[in-house]
Design an enzyme around this catalytic site. Structure first.
Site, PDB file in Angstrom:
ATOM      1  CD  GLU A 214       1.096  -1.383 -12.776  1.00  0.00           C
ATOM      2  OE1 GLU A 214       1.359  -0.553 -11.900  1.00  0.00           O
ATOM      3  OE2 GLU A 214       0.186  -2.230 -12.660  1.00  0.00           O
ATOM      4  CG  HIS A 252      -1.637  -2.820  -9.807  1.00  0.00           C
ATOM      5  ND1 HIS A 252      -1.412  -1.695 -10.575  1.00  0.00           N
ATOM      6  CD2 HIS A 252      -2.254  -2.384  -8.690  1.00  0.00           C
ATOM      7  CE1 HIS A 252      -1.873  -0.643  -9.945  1.00  0.00           C
ATOM      8  NE2 HIS A 252      -2.395  -1.036  -8.792  1.00  0.00           N
TER       9      HIS A 252
END
Length: 298
Positions: A214, A252
């Protein structure tokens, strides 16, 4: 074969007597060889008690000495989770799996520095991760068991949800997994993509690997370069966050584009340049792997 955990692992739970620790320890004990693998828990305030047949110890050191544990899974709340990691490291636990989300970054900086200074040989998975699953043998963490199937595909991902998505697609296509690993999305963590890829590369039972990354950081680029120069097995990739705006954290703590670095497009380009086939559509991860394996066989 598998990596990190198998039916011979001996696991203790730090935070086992809390609601989350109890729930997931119970589920993990009901899967595969879980009844044999999970051997105790740690809670200084409840030492000497027994929970569903498992002894509770005052410390990780005491638990390890009494049970021979070599793996610890941590469900301790954020304020105490870093200290729990450090305690497990100091006790010489081989693999520490920290599920806890929301640990202050400074706490993790201190723990990592402590582990380095003490020469710790412990491997840390996480924090803020779903754990590790070796289908048919053992689940340590919070991965849903029903989507997994024993097989020969390794999965490593920063995203827990995308770990499950990839595994479910692989299973639906008839591809089982050797081991599925969620490494977590925090900026300060333990095992990274490159570490998992090295283990999969050395595992004779893993035939190919799905790598999911990511935005944020440069771990995926570093792993891709290692794959280009060393990997003997096919690797396919997906990077989450193609539409993420710069400077905005996306879920995150480590998923943030900073100074124009760590973009999904940049990571995808790096993976492709290193010979890793990628997709920009998460629903195509399984089919991408299938096409790569089919072309390899031809």
């Amino acid at each position: 074969m598998s990596i990190l955990v198998n039916k011979d692992s001996r696991v203790i739970t730090q935070g086992m007597t809390g609601k989350t620790g109890q729930f997931h320890t119970r589920l993990c004990r009901e899967y595969g060889f879980g009844k044999d693998c999970f051997v105790g828990g740690v809670n200084p305030r409840k030492a000497g008690q027994v929970w569903e047949g498992l002894p509770i110890f005052a410390s990780v050191k005491e638990a390890k000495e009494a049970t021979g544990a070599n793996v610890s899974v941590i469900y301790v709340p954020p304020a105490g989770a870093a200290a729990a990691i450090q305690e497990a490291s100091d006790a010489g636990i081989e693999l520490i799996i920290c599920i806890t989300e929301g640990i202050p970054v400074l706490d993790m900086v201190r723990v990592r520095d402590h582990m380095k200074k003490t020469g710790s040989k412990s491997l840390l998975l996480g924090p803020n991760c779903p754990g590790v699953m070796t289908p048919g043998e053992i689940n340590v963490g919070i991965m849903p068991e029903h989507i997994h199937r024993k097989g020969h595909i390794g999965v490593v991902s920063r995203s827990g949800t995308l770990t499950y998505e990839a595994v479910a697609q692989l299973t639906a296509l008839g591809y089982g997994q050797s081991t599925a690993i969620g490494i977590g999305g925090d900026p300060i963590n333990g095992i990274k993509h490159i570490d998992a890829l090295k283990l999969f590369n050395d595992d004779p039972d893993t035939e190919a690997v799905v790598m999911i990354g990511e935005i944020g950081g440069s771990d995926e680029e570093t792993a891709a370069e290692w794959v280009r120069d060393n990997m003997k097995k096919p690797v396919v990739g997906f990077i989450a966050g193609v539409t993420a705006p710069a400077g905005k954290r996306m879920g995150h703590a480590g998923a943030i584009i900073s100074g124009g670095r760590g973009t999904a497009e940049g990571k995808l380009a790096a993976l492709e340049a290193c010979g890793i086939r990628t997709t920009r559509n998460p629903s195509e991860i399984g089919e991408l792997l299938k096409s790569v394996l089919t072309s390899v066989k031809e």
